[in-house]
Enzyme design. Structure first.
Site, mmCIF file in Angstrom:
data_model
loop_
_atom_site.group_PDB
_atom_site.id
_atom_site.type_symbol
_atom_site.label_atom_id
_atom_site.label_comp_id
_atom_site.label_asym_id
_atom_site.label_seq_id
_atom_site.Cartn_x
_atom_site.Cartn_y
_atom_site.Cartn_z
ATOM 1 N N GLY A 99 0.835 -1.204 0.000
ATOM 2 C CA GLY A 99 0.000 0.000 0.000
ATOM 3 C C GLY A 99 0.862 1.244 0.000
ATOM 4 N N GLU A 100 0.360 2.313 0.594
ATOM 5 C CA GLU A 100 1.114 3.565 0.767
ATOM 6 C C GLU A 100 1.478 4.246 -0.545
ATOM 7 O OE1 GLU A 100 4.699 2.599 2.839
ATOM 8 O OE2 GLU A 100 3.696 1.438 4.382
ATOM 9 N N GLY A 101 0.947 3.766 -1.668
ATOM 10 C CA GLY A 101 1.336 4.322 -2.961
ATOM 11 C C GLY A 101 2.667 3.813 -3.462
#
Length: 367
Positions: free
Chosen positions: A322-324
Site C-alpha cells: 500500500g502507501e502508494g
C-alpha cells in the site's frame, strides 16, 4: 437534504483532448525511432499530451504522492495482519520518512502528503496539516453497521474534492494516489464485489500484510456479510461508500473525480485506489480516462476492478504494502515517456530525387 449532486461530474468531466492526441500521434510517426519500438511508452506520451492539451508534451516537474489514511472497524474481526486501530503508526512512519513510500518518494524527489480521514487516535498526536480534514475516529464495522453516516460520507467525499483542488491550484501536474489503512482492503473488496456482481471468495485476497488461512476465512466472511448490506444501495454511490466503504475511501473517490474535473492525471496504486476508481467510474464514465493503473498487486479484487475499467497496469511487481509504493515505482516510467515524447528527434527528410527529363517524342516513321 444533501447539496452534493454526483450527476454533475458527468457533465464536468471531459476526456483528455482527442485532437491533441492525434497531433501527438502524427508527431510520433515522424520520429527517427520507428513507431512501436518504444512499446507502451509511445501510448503514455500521447496520453500525457492529450491530458495536458499540448504538443509536444511538457515534462512532469511537480508530481506528488497523496495518501488518504483511516482505520476500519472491520479490522476488529482479525481480517488484517496488523492490529485494529493501528493505522496511525503507519502514518507516523510515513510522515517521519521511514515508510516504503516515503523512502521511494525521497529517492525520486517527490513530496508526500498524508490526509487523515478516520484514524483511531487523538488528533493532537499527529501534525495539524495531516488531521485537518478528519471526519471521524475510525469507520464503522461494515459487516454489521454502516461505515459512515450520510453526513459523514458527504463530508469525506467533499474533503477529497477539496484536496484535489488544493493540489491542482498549487501546480501539481500528476498525483500518485495511495492509502494508509488497516482493514481498508476488506472494504475495497466489498465495494468491488458489489459493483462487479461477484461473490466474496472471488475478490478476497491476503491484504497488504499477508494473512494466514484462518484470517483469510474471517475476511471472506466479513466481505460476504458486508455485501448483503451493500446490495440495497448499489444505485447510490455515496450511500454505498457510506455503507461499506469508509471515510478514506469516500475521500479518495471524491479526490479522483475532482482531479478529473481539474484535468490532473492520477496513477492508482493497489486494490483500495482501484475500488475508489471503480466507484468513480460508476459516477462519471469518462473519469477513468484521467487515471493510470500503476501496478498489479496480485490482489484478486484489484484485477477484477481494473478489468472492468479496461485498465492495464504499467508494472507487475506484486507490491501489496500500500502507501502508494507500487504506483511510485511506475512514476519514472511515466516521466520517461514524457521525456522521450518531448525530446526524440525527427527522422531526417529523405532527399528529393531530381525529376528525370521527359523523353522526347519520337516522330512517326510512317510516311
Amino acid at each position: 437534504m444533501s447539496s452534493l449532486n454526483l450527476d454533475d461530474f458527468t457533465d464536468l468531466i471531459e476526456r483528455p483532448d482527442g485532437g491533441t492526441r492525434r497531433d501527438a500521434e502524427e508527431r510520433r510517426a515522424r520520429f527517427a525511432v520507428p513507431p512501436g519500438a518504444l512499446g507502451r511508452l509511445d501510448e503514455l506520451g500521447e496520453w500525457l499530451s492529450a491530458a495536458q492539451a499540448t504538443v509536444p508534451v511538457k515534462p512532469l516537474e511537480r508530481p506528488r504522492v497523496v495518501l488518504f489514511a483511516g482505520d476500519h472497524g472491520v479490522a476488529e474481526l482479525g481480517v488484517s495482519a496488523r492490529p485494529a486501530g493501528s493505522a496511525a503508526a503507519l502514518v507516523r512512519q510515513a510522515v517521519e520518512g521511514g515508510s516504503a513510500s516515503a523512502i521511494l518518494a525521497r529517492r525520486l524527489g517527490v513530496p508526500v502528503r498524508v490526509v487523515d480521514m478516520s484514524l483511531d487516535c487523538e488528533p493532537d498526536e499527529l501534525p495539524a496539516e495531516v488531521v485537518r480534514h478528519r471526519v471521524r475516529r475510525s469507520s464503522g464495522r461494515i459487516d454489521i453497521e454502516d461505515a459512515l453516516t450520510p453526513e459523514e460520507a458527504e463530508a469525506a467525499f467533499r474533503a477529497g474534492m477539496a484536496v484535489a483542488d488544493e493540489e491542482a491550484d498549487s501546480g501539481t501536474d500528476l498525483v500518485v494516489l495511495g492509502d494508509l489503512s488497516v482493514g481498508g482492503t476488506t472494504a475495497a473488496a466489498t465495494l468491488i464485489a458489489a459493483l462487479c456482481g461477484t461473490d466474496a471468495s472471488v475478490v478476497t485476497g491476503r491484504g497488504g500484510s499477508p494473512i494466514d488461512d484462518l484470517a483469510w476465512m474471517r475476511k471472506c466472511a466479513a466481505v460476504r456479510d458486508a455485501l448483503r448490506r451493500a446490495r440495497p444501495v448499489l444505485g447510490d454511490q455515496l450511500a454505498l461508500l457510506g455503507a461499506v466503504g469508509g471515510a478514506d475511501l469516500a475521500a479518495a473517490t471524491g479526490f479522483l473525480l475532482q482531479s478529473a474535473v481539474r484535468r490532473t492525471p492520477v496513477i492508482l496504486d493497489g486494490v483500495v485506489s482501484a475500488a475508489c476508481a471503480l466507484v468513480g467510474q460508476r459516477i462519471a464514465f469518462r473519469a477513468p480516462d484521467w487515471w493510470l493503473a500503476g501496478q498489479s498487486s496480485g490482489e484478486p479484487a484489484q484485477a477484477k476492478a481494473l478489468d472492468r475499467m479496461a485498465m492495464e497496469p504499467l508494472l507487475d511487481q506484486g507490491v501489496t504494502v500500500g502507501e502508494g509504493a507500487g504506483a511510485l515505482l511506475a512514476l519514472p516510467l511515466v516521466q520517461a515517456a514524457a521525456a522521450l515524447a518531448a525530446e526524440l528527434p525527427e527522422a531526417p527528410q529523405a532527399a528529393e530525387e531530381p525529376e528525370s527529363a521527359e523523353e522526347p517524342e519520337t516522330a512517326d516513321a510512317t510516311e
